[in-house]
Design an enzyme around this catalytic site. Structure first.
Site, PDB file in Angstrom:
ATOM      1  N   SER A 285      -2.394   0.272   3.534  1.00  0.00           N
ATOM      2  CA  SER A 285      -3.217  -0.671   4.302  1.00  0.00           C
ATOM      3  C   SER A 285      -2.976  -2.086   3.790  1.00  0.00           C
ATOM      4  CB  SER A 285      -4.700  -0.300   4.201  1.00  0.00           C
ATOM      5  OG  SER A 285      -5.168  -0.412   2.862  1.00  0.00           O
ATOM      6  N   GLY A 286      -3.113  -3.068   4.666  1.00  0.00           N
ATOM      7  CA  GLY A 286      -2.879  -4.458   4.273  1.00  0.00           C
ATOM      8  C   GLY A 286      -1.460  -4.681   3.793  1.00  0.00           C
TER       9      GLY A 286
ATOM     10  N   GLY B 120       2.055  -9.907   0.518  1.00  0.00           N
ATOM     11  CA  GLY B 120       1.608  -9.749  -0.862  1.00  0.00           C
ATOM     12  C   GLY B 120       1.945  -8.408  -1.491  1.00  0.00           C
TER      13      GLY B 120
ATOM     14  N   TYR C  42     -16.785 -10.003  -5.638  1.00  0.00           N
ATOM     15  CA  TYR C  42     -15.464  -9.402  -5.726  1.00  0.00           C
ATOM     16  C   TYR C  42     -15.388  -8.445  -6.911  1.00  0.00           C
ATOM     17  CZ  TYR C  42     -10.449  -8.802  -6.255  1.00  0.00           C
ATOM     18  OH  TYR C  42      -9.199  -8.248  -6.388  1.00  0.00           O
TER      19      TYR C  42
END
Length: 230
Positions: free
Chosen positions: A7-8, A12, A155
């Site tokens: 995922s994602g 990056g 976070y």
């Protein structure tokens, strides 16, 4: 051939993980919310694109259907995450918390439960949760570690939750190797490229866990140096 979903994965750490696993011989599904960027990333690496928003039940269910129809899944890498607002602790709101936890924590819950039936049909089933040393109680309380110099309550709390989810899912789903990876302080868009590690170094722990062939320990938390403290 091992089939992996990240995922994602359009940029990056997710993108670099995809590159390395494709190079290692995996069939890699690259999940991304944005179809244009996701397809471009997959085309550039020779991966397979799947539209995936980890905050959406419908999007995740659709991805399950697509990947299952194509032959199934062996490794799930829960990489998608958000930092949340860069703001002082007193300015962070409950809505901010809902946004951060909605992606970083609830996204992993949603993905794990949705893909669990598919993974259980694999002989090398594994889940890799991308967490952070900023969620490690040991690191944030140790002045020798950079994590102790950062105050990002939402976070950091979300990443502690990710690590605990990893341990609990490892106990609940013994047929699946469930482990957590800390990339370390890596230069990516996520931190305005401030980290001292390269993006390849930042994916070492993720790739290590994804290439164990369903073997090895479960319920662990590692970084590129080995087992990390909770």
């Amino acid at each position: 051939m091992t089939t992996t979903l990240i995922s994602g994965a359009n940029k990056g750490l997710g993108y670099e993980t995809a590159r390395r696993l494709i190079e290692a011989g995996h069939t890699v599904w690259m999940g991304a919310r944005d179809e244009t960027r996701g397809r471009a990333a997959a085309d550039a690496l020779g991966g397979r694109f799947v539209q995936l928003d980890v905050t959406s039940d419908d999007s995740v269910a659709s991805a399950v259907t697509t990947i299952e129809a194509a032959g199934g899944l062996d490794v799930l890498i829960n990489n998608a995450g958000v930092s949340g607002p860069f703001a002082a602790a007193e300015d962070l709101t409950a809505d901010d918390a809902a946004f951060v936890f909605g992606t970083n924590v609830l996204g992993i819950v949603r993905m794990t439960l949705a893909f669990r039936p598919v993974l259980l049909r694999s002989n090398e089933a594994a889940i890799v949760n991308v967490t952070s040393g900023m969620g490690s109680f040991s690191f944030v309380l140790d002045p020798e570690h950079v994590e102790s110099q950062i105050v990002a309550p939402l976070y950091q709390a979300s990443k502690s939750a990710v690590t605990m989810l990893t341990v609990q899912y490892a106990k609940a789903f013994p047929q699946i190797r469930v482990n957590a990876a800390d990339p370390g302080y890596t230069a990516t868009e996520f931190n305005n490229h401030r980290g001292p590690q390269t993006v390849t170094e930042g994916t070492d722990a993720i790739v290590e866990l994804a290439t164990r062939g369903g073997a090895g320990p479960t319920g662990t938390f590692i970084n590129r140096d080995g087992v990390a403290p909770f």
